[in-house]
Motif scaffolding. Structure first.
Motif, PDB file in Angstrom:
ATOM      1  N   LEU A  53      28.281  47.544  36.827  1.00 51.38           N
ATOM      2  CA  LEU A  53      29.222  48.142  37.778  1.00 51.38           C
ATOM      3  C   LEU A  53      29.653  47.121  38.826  1.00 51.38           C
ATOM      4  CD1 LEU A  53      30.762  50.608  38.769  1.00 51.38           C
ATOM      5  CD2 LEU A  53      28.748  51.210  40.127  1.00 51.38           C
ATOM      6  N   GLY A  54      28.706  46.297  39.296  1.00 57.78           N
ATOM      7  CA  GLY A  54      29.047  45.245  40.251  1.00 57.78           C
ATOM      8  C   GLY A  54      30.015  44.235  39.664  1.00 57.78           C
ATOM      9  N   ALA A  55      29.810  43.879  38.390  1.00 53.05           N
ATOM     10  CA  ALA A  55      30.706  42.931  37.728  1.00 53.05           C
ATOM     11  C   ALA A  55      32.102  43.523  37.563  1.00 53.05           C
ATOM     12  CB  ALA A  55      30.135  42.521  36.382  1.00 53.05           C
ATOM     13  N   LEU A  62      39.142  40.981  42.106  1.00 61.97           N
ATOM     14  CA  LEU A  62      39.842  39.730  41.814  1.00 61.97           C
ATOM     15  C   LEU A  62      41.244  40.007  41.287  1.00 61.97           C
ATOM     16  CD1 LEU A  62      39.798  36.639  41.572  1.00 61.97           C
ATOM     17  CD2 LEU A  62      38.869  36.941  39.264  1.00 61.97           C
ATOM     18  N   ALA A  63      41.359  40.965  40.382  1.00 60.63           N
ATOM     19  CA  ALA A  63      42.667  41.324  39.827  1.00 60.63           C
ATOM     20  C   ALA A  63      43.607  41.835  40.912  1.00 60.63           C
ATOM     21  CB  ALA A  63      42.508  42.350  38.707  1.00 60.63           C
ATOM     22  N   VAL A  68      48.229  41.012  44.615  1.00 60.36           N
ATOM     23  CA  VAL A  68      48.794  41.044  45.966  1.00 60.36           C
ATOM     24  C   VAL A  68      49.293  39.665  46.362  1.00 60.36           C
ATOM     25  CG1 VAL A  68      48.213  41.384  48.395  1.00 60.36           C
ATOM     26  CG2 VAL A  68      47.420  43.022  46.705  1.00 60.36           C
ATOM     27  N   ALA A  69      48.607  38.609  45.935  1.00 59.64           N
ATOM     28  CA  ALA A  69      48.970  37.246  46.330  1.00 59.64           C
ATOM     29  C   ALA A  69      50.271  36.768  45.690  1.00 59.64           C
ATOM     30  CB  ALA A  69      47.832  36.285  45.970  1.00 59.64           C
TER      31      ALA A  69
END
Length: 70
Positions: A53-55, A62-63, A68-69
């Protein structure tokens, strides 16, 4: 840090203490909820599920950051 600067810029000077207090209160509640749910997941499904779940959460963050960037 960066969030402290953002709060200082966004909140009027007379209310900065309240702004920082509210930010820290909400942050603390979020950490409490995350740790409680991770502990429950660990207890019921094991460490593999918790780390998976953390991964997945990290990959999703990250996605979203890359989307957004651009």
């Amino acid at each position: 840090g960066l969030l402290s600067a953002a709060i200082a810029d966004a909140v009027p000077a007379p209310l900065r203490g309240t702004g920082f207090g509210l930010f820290n209160f909400v942050s603390g509640l979020s950490v409490l909820a995350a740790n409680t749910s991770a502990g429950a997941l660990w207890a019921y499904a094991g460490p593999e599920a918790t780390f998976m779940l953390g991964a997945v959460a990290a990959a999703l963050a990250l996605a979203l950051t890359r989307r957004v960037a651009t």
